[in-house]
Write a protein that holds these residues in place. Structure first.
Motif, PDB file in Angstrom:
ATOM      1  N   LEU A 104       0.804  -1.222   0.000  1.00  0.00           N
ATOM      2  CA  LEU A 104       0.000   0.000   0.000  1.00  0.00           C
ATOM      3  C   LEU A 104       0.839   1.276   0.000  1.00  0.00           C
ATOM      4  O   LEU A 104       0.323   2.353  -0.297  1.00  0.00           O
ATOM      5  CB  LEU A 104      -0.922   0.016   1.224  1.00  0.00           C
ATOM      6  N   THR A 141      -1.565   3.694  -2.246  1.00  0.00           N
ATOM      7  CA  THR A 141      -2.600   4.422  -1.507  1.00  0.00           C
ATOM      8  C   THR A 141      -2.482   5.937  -1.676  1.00  0.00           C
ATOM      9  O   THR A 141      -3.494   6.619  -1.883  1.00  0.00           O
ATOM     10  CB  THR A 141      -2.590   4.035  -0.021  1.00  0.00           C
ATOM     11  N   THR A 177      -5.411   8.400  -3.080  1.00  0.00           N
ATOM     12  CA  THR A 177      -5.806   9.571  -2.298  1.00  0.00           C
ATOM     13  C   THR A 177      -5.735  10.843  -3.142  1.00  0.00           C
ATOM     14  O   THR A 177      -6.616  11.703  -3.066  1.00  0.00           O
ATOM     15  CB  THR A 177      -4.899   9.712  -1.062  1.00  0.00           C
ATOM     16  N   HIS A 192      -9.226   0.006   0.676  1.00  0.00           N
ATOM     17  CA  HIS A 192      -9.336   1.462   0.784  1.00  0.00           C
ATOM     18  C   HIS A 192     -10.776   1.824   1.119  1.00  0.00           C
ATOM     19  O   HIS A 192     -11.701   1.048   0.879  1.00  0.00           O
ATOM     20  CB  HIS A 192      -8.909   2.127  -0.523  1.00  0.00           C
ATOM     21  N   GLN A 222     -10.550   7.006   0.477  1.00  0.00           N
ATOM     22  CA  GLN A 222      -9.947   7.437  -0.795  1.00  0.00           C
ATOM     23  C   GLN A 222     -10.968   7.468  -1.934  1.00  0.00           C
ATOM     24  O   GLN A 222     -10.760   8.176  -2.922  1.00  0.00           O
ATOM     25  CB  GLN A 222      -8.788   6.515  -1.155  1.00  0.00           C
TER      26      GLN A 222
END
Length: 210
Positions: free
Chosen positions: A82, A86, A90, A117, A120
Motif C-alpha cells: 500500500l 494508496t 488519495t 481502501h 480514498q
C-alpha cells in the motif's frame, strides 16, 4: 469573494487545475488484455485537455487477501504493497476502472484492492471501461456500481464496453470499432471531468461527511 475559475479552493488547488485521473487495471490473470485496453484508453484520454493520468496496474500491487480487524494493524506485506499505491488513490480526483468480466462478475483482485481502501473513494466519480464476450463486461460494471455506491463514490452514467467480436479487441488490444469506442470514451471522460471538478471543489470548501 465568490469562487472564480482561478480562485483557490484548497492549498495548491484551483477549479481549473488539471483533473487527476487514476486508471485502474483490474485483471491480474495470465494472458489478460487489461493492460492493452488501458493503454488504448490512456492514448484516447491524452487528447482531452486538462487531465493528468496515472495508470495503476493491480498486477504490480500484491495485496494479501487477509485483512486486519477494524482498528487492527495491517501486516508488513500489506503495508509494503500500500505504501506506493494508496497515496496515488488519495491524490486522484476521479477514477476509471478497466475490468474484465469473469463468470458474470468482476475480478477478485479488483474487489480486494477496492476493499483495502475506503476514504480514498468517497465523493469522487468513477467511470468504467469493460471488456468481455457478448456482454462486453457490462454485468461486471453493474455490480461494481453497487460496490462504489456503498463507498460513497459517484459512478458516471456512460461507460465503454468492448464486445467480442464486434467492437472487441484486435490482436494488439485496440478496439476493432475504434471510432465508436473513442466516441464513447470521450463522452465518459466529459462526464468524469465535470463531476471530478465539481466534487473536488465541494470537498475543499465543504468536506464530505456522509
Amino acid at each position: 469573494m465568490p469562487a472564480t475559475e482561478t480562485t483557490p479552493t484548497a492549498a495548491g488547488t484551483t477549479t481549473d487545475a488539471p483533473l487527476r485521473l487514476a486508471v485502474i487495471v483490474g485483471s491480474v490473470r495470465e494472458g489478460r488484455r487489461g493492460p492493452a485496453v488501458a493503454d488504448w484508453f490512456r492514448t484516447t484520454a491524452e487528447s482531452y485537455d486538462g487531465l493528468e493520468l496515472d495508470v495503476i496496474d493491480l498486477a504490480d500491487v500484491p495485496l494479501p487477501l487477509v485483512m486486519p480487524d477494524w482498528g487492527g494493524t495491517p501486516s508488513e506485506e500489506a503495508v509494503a504493497a500500500l505504501a506506493d499505491v494508496t497515496p496515488r488513490i488519495t491524490a486522484a480526483d476521479a477514477f476509471v476502472v478497466v475490468t474484465a468480466e469473469y463468470n458474470h462478475s468482476f475480478p477478485a483482485a479488483l474487489k480486494n484492492f477496492i476493499d483495502w481502501h475506503y476514504e480514498q473513494w468517497r465523493a469522487k466519480p468513477v467511470g468504467f471501461v469493460s471488456y468481455g464476450g457478448l456482454g462486453g463486461g457490462l454485468r461486471a460494471v453493474e455490480q461494481l456500481r453497487l460496490v462504489f455506491a456503498e463507498l460513497h463514490a459517484v459512478t458516471v452514467r456512460d461507460s465503454v464496453s468492448l464486445h467480442w467480436p464486434w467492437s472487441g479487441l484486435a490482436e494488439d488490444g485496440t478496439p476493432l470499432d475504434a471510432a465508436v469506442c473513442e466516441g464513447a470514451a470521450k463522452g465518459m471522460i466529459g462526464q468524469l471531468d465535470w463531476w471530478g471538478r465539481v466534487l473536488r471543489e465541494a470537498r475543499a470548501t465543504r468536506p464530505y461527511e456522509g
